[in-house]
Design an enzyme around this catalytic site. Structure first.
Site, PDB file in Angstrom:
ATOM      1  N   THR A  44      42.441  45.395  35.669  1.00 33.45           N
ATOM      2  CA  THR A  44      42.774  45.762  37.310  1.00 33.45           C
ATOM      3  C   THR A  44      43.570  46.959  37.485  1.00 33.45           C
ATOM      4  OG1 THR A  44      44.301  43.737  37.331  1.00 33.45           O
ATOM      5  CG2 THR A  44      42.241  43.624  38.104  1.00 33.45           C
ATOM      6  N   THR A  45      44.543  47.005  36.787  1.00 34.61           N
ATOM      7  CA  THR A  45      45.703  48.289  36.600  1.00 34.61           C
ATOM      8  C   THR A  45      44.772  49.368  36.408  1.00 34.61           C
ATOM      9  OG1 THR A  45      47.331  46.802  36.119  1.00 34.61           O
ATOM     10  CG2 THR A  45      47.616  49.021  35.870  1.00 34.61           C
ATOM     11  N   TYR A 107      37.957  37.645  46.477  1.00 37.01           N
ATOM     12  CA  TYR A 107      37.537  37.388  47.519  1.00 37.01           C
ATOM     13  C   TYR A 107      36.841  36.327  47.854  1.00 37.01           C
ATOM     14  CZ  TYR A 107      35.099  38.577  51.986  1.00 37.01           C
ATOM     15  OH  TYR A 107      34.715  38.333  53.361  1.00 37.01           O
ATOM     16  N   TYR A 133      42.893  35.477  33.595  1.00 41.21           N
ATOM     17  CA  TYR A 133      43.853  36.087  34.127  1.00 41.21           C
ATOM     18  C   TYR A 133      43.835  35.511  35.566  1.00 41.21           C
ATOM     19  CZ  TYR A 133      45.933  40.146  36.382  1.00 41.21           C
ATOM     20  OH  TYR A 133      46.837  40.946  37.084  1.00 41.21           O
ATOM     21  N   ARG A 138      46.623  39.058  44.360  1.00 43.12           N
ATOM     22  CA  ARG A 138      45.517  39.749  44.603  1.00 43.12           C
ATOM     23  C   ARG A 138      44.218  39.410  44.682  1.00 43.12           C
ATOM     24  NH1 ARG A 138      47.698  45.202  43.074  1.00 43.12           N
ATOM     25  NH2 ARG A 138      45.572  46.084  43.417  1.00 43.12           N
ATOM     26  N   LYS A 161      46.655  34.974  30.887  1.00 44.48           N
ATOM     27  CA  LYS A 161      47.519  36.020  31.524  1.00 44.48           C
ATOM     28  C   LYS A 161      47.901  35.324  33.066  1.00 44.48           C
ATOM     29  CE  LYS A 161      48.324  40.543  33.618  1.00 44.48           C
ATOM     30  NZ  LYS A 161      47.614  41.944  33.782  1.00 44.48           N
ATOM     31  N   ILE A 203      51.917  41.223  29.616  1.00 43.26           N
ATOM     32  CA  ILE A 203      50.676  42.354  29.992  1.00 43.26           C
ATOM     33  C   ILE A 203      51.436  42.977  30.952  1.00 43.26           C
ATOM     34  CG2 ILE A 203      48.398  42.939  30.450  1.00 43.26           C
ATOM     35  CD1 ILE A 203      47.410  40.484  29.084  1.00 43.26           C
TER      36      ILE A 203
END
Length: 292
Positions: A44-45, A107, A133, A138, A161, A203
């Site tokens: 995502t980063t 979402y 994760y 988010r 994670k 991470i």
């Protein structure tokens, strides 16, 4: 299998919006030289949500190519549609990656059973180790420890994670999932405490611009030298906090550009460049953390 300081790698772009593979190679070499323990490519980063499927697969493949076996590469394969995550896992199954990292569907807000079935479907089409994760801040969905424990029973789901920042969950996950299940923090501010309580590593976003310091810190932690590790963590705390002054990865890409690690700090819409008001905040955090 996965431990220490793993970078949630940014994806560099050229000014015309294409993936900047020259800067990507520079980033991989930077992390190898700094002693990072692993790279997550197109997580995502890495702005996975705005890359096409073709770009996503190519960035992961090129990261593996640039790594040349010197550092393990984990592929981000998360999406909010199960069939899309399954597609990424299939396409990357034989790419040379060390594992897959899949974020909870964002979402949609699936139920716990929906999360279980989502990850089960992904695991069934891949031969590589899978990392769950959980980042409810988010995604608007929280994967409960009991669901993680169910998933941990699937052979190739080997790690979590956890970016909740809830340190109480380290003990809960360890008790529910067993000693062999890998626990990784996804929250830089609490990452060292997470390891102190029984996690194996982090991470990290901070690792993008402070790779050597992060690698040293978690190496010291692994050796039980927590006082020395804490000193580094305190030094980096301004970054841990202020690299999120605006939505990540906006601040860290700006910082990486300031350090010359990437050619520019461009992002893809709907993300925009770091605001004028936020730039002094990030610059001060870099100075206080002695990153230059």
């Amino acid at each position: 299998m996965f431990s220490g300081s793993i970078v949630a790698l940014i994806t560099p772009f050229t000014q015309d919006g294409e993936v900047d593979f020259v800067s990507l190679k520079k980033l991989v070499d930077y992390h190898v030289a700094a002693g990072s323990d692993g790279i997550v490519a197109v997580g995502t980063t890495g702005e996975s949500a705005t890359l096409t499927v073709e770009e996503h697969v190519k960035v992961v493949s090129k990261t593996v190519e640039f790594a040349e076996g010197r550092i393990p590469v984990i592929a981000g394969t998360g999406a909010n549609a199960t069939h899309e995550s399954v597609t990424f896992s299939r396409l990357l199954n034989d790419s040379g990656i060390a594992g897959c990292l899949s974020v909870t569907p964002y979402y949609n807000k699936p139920t716990q059973e929906g999360l279980y079935q989502h990850y089960k479907a992904i695991a069934e089409v891949s031969d590589v180790p899978q990392i769950l994760y959980n980042v409810p801040g988010r995604t608007a969905v929280d994967m409960h420890p009991e669901t993680v424990a169910r998933l941990a029973e699937i052979e190739n789901i080997v790690a979590l994670k956890d970016a909740t920042g809830d340190l109480d969950r380290v003990k809960i996950h360890r008790e529910l999932c067993g000693d062999d299940f890998i626990l990784l923090s996804g929250d830089d501010s609490t990452g060292l405490d997470f390891v102190r309580l029984g996690g194996q590593g982090v991470i990290s976003v901070t690792n993008n611009i402070a790779a050597k310091e992060m690698a040293t810190m978690f190496r010291l932690a692994k050796e039980g030298r927590y006082a020395e590790a804490e000193a580094i963590n305190n030094q980096l705390m301004p970054l841990h906090k202020n690299l999120f002054v605006e939505s990540s990865p906006i601040p860290v890409k700006w910082a990486a550009h300031q350090l010359g690690l990437i050619a520019n700090g461009d992002l893809r819409l709907p993300l925009t460049e770091l605001s004028e008001q936020a730039r002094p905040i990030v610059a001060q955090a870099m100075a206080e953390s002695r990153i230059s």
